[in-house]
Design an enzyme around this catalytic site. Structure first.
Site, PDB file in Angstrom:
ATOM      1  N   LYS A  77      -8.808  11.153   4.578  1.00 33.36           N
ATOM      2  CA  LYS A  77      -7.455  10.362   5.190  1.00 33.36           C
ATOM      3  C   LYS A  77      -7.615   9.923   6.575  1.00 33.36           C
ATOM      4  O   LYS A  77      -6.781   8.619   6.607  1.00 33.36           O
ATOM      5  CB  LYS A  77      -6.247  11.568   5.544  1.00 33.36           C
ATOM      6  CG  LYS A  77      -5.975  12.195   3.920  1.00 33.36           C
ATOM      7  CD  LYS A  77      -4.949  11.901   3.711  1.00 33.36           C
ATOM      8  CE  LYS A  77      -4.490  12.476   1.732  1.00 33.36           C
ATOM      9  NZ  LYS A  77      -5.147  13.548   1.357  1.00 33.36           N
TER      10      LYS A  77
HETATM   11  C1  LIG Z   1      -4.881  13.597   0.331  1.00 36.43           C
HETATM   12  C2  LIG Z   1      -6.629  14.114  -0.344  1.00 36.43           C
HETATM   13  C3  LIG Z   1      -6.468  14.416  -1.966  1.00 36.43           C
HETATM   14  C4  LIG Z   1      -6.077  13.612  -2.448  1.00 36.43           C
HETATM   15  O1  LIG Z   1      -5.984  11.826  -2.091  1.00 36.43           O
HETATM   16  P1  LIG Z   1      -4.796  10.963  -3.600  1.00 36.43           P
HETATM   17  O2  LIG Z   1      -4.234  10.027  -2.225  1.00 36.43           O
HETATM   18  O3  LIG Z   1      -3.362  11.885  -2.489  1.00 36.43           O
HETATM   19  O4  LIG Z   1      -3.734  11.055  -4.731  1.00 36.43           O
HETATM   20  C5  LIG Z   1      -8.054  15.054  -2.195  1.00 36.43           C
HETATM   21  N1  LIG Z   1      -8.583  15.106  -1.282  1.00 36.43           N
HETATM   22  C6  LIG Z   1      -8.453  15.078  -0.673  1.00 36.43           C
HETATM   23  C7  LIG Z   1      -9.274  16.108   0.656  1.00 36.43           C
HETATM   24  C8  LIG Z   1      -7.186  15.281   0.414  1.00 36.43           C
HETATM   25  O5  LIG Z   1      -6.890  15.371   1.497  1.00 36.43           O
END
Ligand SMILES: *Cc1c(COP(=O)(O)O)cnc(C)c1O
Length: 463
Positions: free
Chosen positions: A112
């Site tokens: 993120k």
């Molecule tokens: C947010 C997240 C996901 C999922 O990603 P999306 O974009 O919501 O599909 C997978 N793994 C981790 C560690 C995350 O923080």
């Protein structure tokens, strides 16, 4: 570049306005009116460039004249300067044609950060230019919240409120949200699960009086600028594996469908992506949808990969928009049906279109633990549960002639209990955040109630 809503009834916006707005006023999500195609020669020319240079070339056409070339390049430099790896998104080889894309070298150790650090810089420049303030409210299953707080802490034009499900995030995730000391940071522990948090967030956006009064801005993965930032590492990794002269496939641990949807955009831009594989945990609504054609929500079952504990996968609406041939009315109807009945059927044509691009796999709790142990034993890599789910779904396909890249979305130290249970190793936090457990926490517990939440936000920002 103009941005339109997936439900077809909101005003068209520029990149900057779509970014500052988040959710469209018709309840839809912003998408570019046209997806620019990158000629093969330009993709080939990305080989050997730095991550920042690739980011500039891939994202530039989407930004239009919102930022000058010089400003945009500087924003990108600042966004990734705090990463703990010079390559930003390094590739690790797991097997003959199997790779892992490490997306966890940012300040909060999850992918993120790629989007959120960029958004923080973009907001800062856009808001100071306009002389405006905004209130950012985000919902998180754990990683978005810490990444948002890290990106916006201390910025003067922004208050940031993060709703997380009380007791359902890992301790590292919670501490990353509750230990920053800046006055503009507000960590709210909501009584409920992630879908409740996301539901309240949507309700706030749909309360136009409140929305305008506090100048609400959203940075959840529904924000187009976040999707865009994630397109970059599909290009950087594919090019280093031989694209555009060779196809590459990706397996993506999926919750809200933001990360994998960025892969879809990369493909539409001309990157030769063969398969985009959705990897889910036991909360497998997307896997079931692709198998059966029925998008049917169930109760969220908490798992050891909590960032994927989601039933209403917001960004899937963008994929539906394209699968329904850009028919905003059809999308609006499906979403109304979802709100009313908790389910909707995907039409045969749209399902076929989705299946042309996406395939899927599901990994249970026991299989996740076994996968962490297996990859540790066979490759030496210690994977977080989310990353292990992707690597496992990829591995089930067997070795193929097309290189397969599994996205490693978080550092194993974010989920030390599950990792230790699986493979006997307790992963350590990187040195730069080793004192996380000694810092003081600050959070507010809130009921799952719209009026109470709005009152709290009004009161905090008026101080
Ligand atoms: C947010 C997240 C996901 C999922 O990603 P999306 O974009 O919501 O599909 C997978 N793994 C981790 C560690 C995350 O923080």
């Amino acid at each position: 570049m103009k941005y339109i809503s997936t439900r077809g009834k909101a005003p068209e916006l520029t990149f900057e306005d779509a970014m500052l707005t988040g959710l469209a006023r018709d309840g839809g999500l912003y998408i570019p009116a046209e997806i620019p195609v990158m000629p093969k020669a330009e993709i080939a020319a990305l080989a050997g460039l730095s991550y920042e240079e690739i980011a500039f070339r891939v994202m530039r056409p989407f930004v239009g004249d919102a930022f000058t070339d010089e400003d945009f390049a500087e924003i990108i430099q600042k966004a990734y300067a705090g990463f703990g790896h010079a390559a930003r998104a390094p590739l690790v080889q797991l097997g003959p044609n199997d790779f892992l894309l490490e997306l966890f070298h940012g300040p909060t150790l999850a992918f993120k950060d790629f989007a959120m650090q960029l958004i923080g810089q973009l907001f800062q420049v856009a808001l100071s230019r306009r002389g405006e303030r905004v209130t950012i409210v985000g919902a998180t299953s754990g990683d978005t919240g810490s990444a948002a707080i890290e990106a916006f802490r201390g910025l003067d034009a922004v208050d940031v409120f993060i709703l997380f499900p009380n007791g359902r995030v890992s301790e590292v995730q919670r501490r990353q949200m509750t230990t920053p000391t800046e006055a503009n940071v507000h960590a709210l522990a909501l009584e409920g699960d992630f879908d409740d948090c996301q539901g309240k967030l949507k309700d706030m956006f749909n309360d136009f009086t409140f929305r305008d009064e506090v100048r609400l801005a959203g940075v959840n993965s529904i924000n187009w600028a976040r999707v865009l930032a994630q397109v970059v590492y599909y290009f950087s990794s594919a090019v280093s594996l031989g694209a555009p002269h060779r196809e590459v496939s990706f397996t993506v641990p999926t919750g809200n469908f933001g990360d994998i949807f960025a892969g879809y955009i990369a493909k539409r831009m001309g990157l030769p992506i063969r398969d985009l594989v959705i990897a889910t945990n036991q909360n497998d609504i997307l896997h079931r949808t692709l198998e059966t054609g029925a998008y049917t929500t169930q109760a969220v079952a908490p798992s050891i990969s909590p960032s994927m504990d989601i039933q209403v996968s917001s960004n899937f609406e963008r994929a539906l928009y394209f699968a329904y041939g850009g028919d905003g009315n059809a999308v609006a109807q499906l979403m109304a049906e979802l709100k009313e009945k908790g389910a909707f059927p995907v039409s045969q044509g749209a399902l076929e279109s989705l299946r042309e691009t996406f395939s899927s796999g599901r990994v249970s709790e026991e299989e996740t633990l076994a996968a962490i142990a297996k990859f540790h034993a066979t490759t030496g890599e210690v994977l977080c549960p989310h990353s292990a789910i992707a690597a496992e779904v990829a591995a089930r396909r067997g070795t193929e002639s097309t290189p397969m890249v599994a996205l490693a979305t978080a550092h194993p130290a974010k989920f030390p209990d599950a990792v230790e249970r699986a493979c006997g190793q307790r992963p350590a936090l990187p040195a730069r955040m080793a004192d996380l457990f000694e810092r003081e926490e600050r959070l507010t517990e809130v009921p799952n109630d719209l009026a109470a939440l709005e009152a709290l936000i009004r009161e905090r920002i008026s101080k």
